[in-house]
Design a protein around this motif. Sequence first.
Motif, PDB file in Angstrom:
ATOM      1  N   GLU A 111      41.565 -37.100  23.583  1.00  0.00           N
ATOM      2  CA  GLU A 111      40.110 -36.891  23.628  1.00  0.00           C
ATOM      3  C   GLU A 111      39.735 -35.440  23.344  1.00  0.00           C
ATOM      4  O   GLU A 111      38.774 -35.174  22.617  1.00  0.00           O
ATOM      5  N   ARG A 112      40.475 -34.504  23.910  1.00  0.00           N
ATOM      6  CA  ARG A 112      40.159 -33.087  23.692  1.00  0.00           C
ATOM      7  C   ARG A 112      40.336 -32.689  22.233  1.00  0.00           C
ATOM      8  O   ARG A 112      39.665 -31.762  21.751  1.00  0.00           O
ATOM      9  N   ALA A 113      41.210 -33.381  21.528  1.00  0.00           N
ATOM     10  CA  ALA A 113      41.427 -33.080  20.112  1.00  0.00           C
ATOM     11  C   ALA A 113      40.414 -33.776  19.210  1.00  0.00           C
ATOM     12  O   ALA A 113      40.433 -33.586  18.000  1.00  0.00           O
ATOM     13  N   GLY A 114      39.528 -34.596  19.800  1.00  0.00           N
ATOM     14  CA  GLY A 114      38.460 -35.201  19.021  1.00  0.00           C
ATOM     15  C   GLY A 114      38.702 -36.614  18.558  1.00  0.00           C
ATOM     16  O   GLY A 114      37.987 -37.123  17.685  1.00  0.00           O
ATOM     17  N   ALA A 115      39.691 -37.292  19.154  1.00  0.00           N
ATOM     18  CA  ALA A 115      39.984 -38.675  18.778  1.00  0.00           C
ATOM     19  C   ALA A 115      39.814 -39.589  19.991  1.00  0.00           C
ATOM     20  O   ALA A 115      39.557 -39.135  21.110  1.00  0.00           O
ATOM     21  N   VAL A 116      39.962 -40.885  19.765  1.00  0.00           N
ATOM     22  CA  VAL A 116      39.806 -41.894  20.811  1.00  0.00           C
ATOM     23  C   VAL A 116      41.168 -42.510  21.119  1.00  0.00           C
ATOM     24  O   VAL A 116      41.825 -43.028  20.220  1.00  0.00           O
ATOM     25  N   PRO A 117      41.623 -42.452  22.385  1.00  0.00           N
ATOM     26  CA  PRO A 117      42.912 -43.056  22.730  1.00  0.00           C
ATOM     27  C   PRO A 117      42.790 -44.573  22.856  1.00  0.00           C
ATOM     28  O   PRO A 117      41.780 -45.084  23.351  1.00  0.00           O
ATOM     29  N   ALA A 118      43.831 -45.279  22.410  1.00  0.00           N
ATOM     30  CA  ALA A 118      43.844 -46.737  22.488  1.00  0.00           C
ATOM     31  C   ALA A 118      45.236 -47.182  22.920  1.00  0.00           C
ATOM     32  O   ALA A 118      46.169 -47.207  22.102  1.00  0.00           O
ATOM     33  N   VAL A 119      45.386 -47.496  24.201  1.00  0.00           N
ATOM     34  CA  VAL A 119      46.675 -47.958  24.719  1.00  0.00           C
ATOM     35  C   VAL A 119      46.894 -49.391  24.264  1.00  0.00           C
ATOM     36  O   VAL A 119      46.041 -50.256  24.475  1.00  0.00           O
ATOM     37  N   THR A 120      48.035 -49.660  23.635  1.00  0.00           N
ATOM     38  CA  THR A 120      48.351 -51.016  23.193  1.00  0.00           C
ATOM     39  C   THR A 120      48.993 -51.789  24.332  1.00  0.00           C
ATOM     40  O   THR A 120      49.744 -51.232  25.140  1.00  0.00           O
ATOM     41  N   ALA A 121      48.717 -53.093  24.396  1.00  0.00           N
ATOM     42  CA  ALA A 121      49.274 -53.931  25.455  1.00  0.00           C
ATOM     43  C   ALA A 121      48.990 -55.392  25.137  1.00  0.00           C
ATOM     44  O   ALA A 121      48.273 -55.712  24.179  1.00  0.00           O
ATOM     45  N   VAL A 122      49.549 -56.270  25.954  1.00  0.00           N
ATOM     46  CA  VAL A 122      49.155 -57.674  25.971  1.00  0.00           C
ATOM     47  C   VAL A 122      48.538 -57.924  27.336  1.00  0.00           C
ATOM     48  O   VAL A 122      49.191 -57.732  28.369  1.00  0.00           O
ATOM     49  N   VAL A 123      47.264 -58.296  27.366  1.00  0.00           N
ATOM     50  CA  VAL A 123      46.536 -58.485  28.619  1.00  0.00           C
ATOM     51  C   VAL A 123      46.270 -59.975  28.817  1.00  0.00           C
ATOM     52  O   VAL A 123      45.515 -60.584  28.059  1.00  0.00           O
ATOM     53  N   ALA A 124      46.930 -60.554  29.815  1.00  0.00           N
ATOM     54  CA  ALA A 124      46.770 -61.985  30.103  1.00  0.00           C
ATOM     55  C   ALA A 124      46.904 -62.821  28.829  1.00  0.00           C
ATOM     56  O   ALA A 124      46.129 -63.735  28.585  1.00  0.00           O
ATOM     57  N   GLY A 125      47.896 -62.467  28.014  1.00  0.00           N
ATOM     58  CA  GLY A 125      48.176 -63.231  26.806  1.00  0.00           C
ATOM     59  C   GLY A 125      47.431 -62.786  25.569  1.00  0.00           C
ATOM     60  O   GLY A 125      47.640 -63.356  24.491  1.00  0.00           O
ATOM     61  N   THR A 126      46.586 -61.779  25.674  1.00  0.00           N
ATOM     62  CA  THR A 126      45.802 -61.312  24.529  1.00  0.00           C
ATOM     63  C   THR A 126      46.271 -59.932  24.082  1.00  0.00           C
ATOM     64  O   THR A 126      46.154 -58.971  24.848  1.00  0.00           O
TER      65      THR A 126
END
Length: 317
Positions: A53-68
């Motif tokens: 975030e401080r570098a000007g981008a958006v973090p997106a943690v990858t995962a499988v959430v309840a099968g999705t």
Amino acid sequence: MPDRPSPLRLTAAVREARDAGRPIVALESSVLAQGLPIPANREAADRMTGAVERAGAVPAVTAVVAGTPTLGLEPAELERFLARDGVRKVSARDLAAAMVRGHDGATTVAASLALGALAGVPVFATGGIGGVHREVPGVPAERWVRDESADLPELARSPMLCVCAGAKSILDLPATLERLETLGVPVVGYRTDTLPGFFTVDTGLRLPARLDTPGELAALWRHHRALGRRQAVLVVQPPPADTALPRALVDGAVADALADAAAAGVSGPAVTPHLLAAVERATDGRSLAANLALLEANARLAAEVAVALGGTALAGA
């Protein structure tokens, strides 16, 4: 044949960033749910996402959430993953099974690459990749099978720029570097001419290329894709100097741990956590501080490259 709808879910924050053309950086979740102990995993999440975030981008943690499969975790989901409440470790091969079973799955490097490539996000940050495993002392040749991480073949088929601190120090680093060459994965040192060793700054292994600015890395990525190359680009940078460990200390700890593993009959998937725990004990916990620092540094560099690329649309989302 009509295009199939993507199974990938985007959180509201990631979707808004996509729609606005803002740069996005994919992050793995296995390091949070399995790789680091509680409460260090929460610190890692805060430091990685904050650096992006401080570098000007958006973090997106990858995962499988309840099968999705998902790009980005909602706050309550992140809390569940940090608490490790029924969260499984999911590699690329396990994604479809986790979807069928409706599991929560923390994604490894391989699975994160697969989901990031599906989303069309070009930049991914992690700590260290998997690679070719070392021989275990005392194991007869006829009983020993050369193990290799699923990260390597996934790097060969998932077009993303992956920022890391090299392969984990417990691995056979010369063999890993050769395997990446065979798979056609470019390995580029960021402000270094030699391969870092995850906890250590220098392994003595020469790299084929070096670049010194995020802008140069972004330009390399554009050229790589313009040539039609489907492999990832692996960008390696040394861990921060103030937390990096001496090479001799880590090599000695790994050698002792391998001998101990052979004597104790530790084999297969149990070898890696055994070695990591042994290195942490041998370094009086300094390896944990190094791990947290390099995760933050890699996330920051990945975000700087994503900003240099100027944002991207997410394909198939």
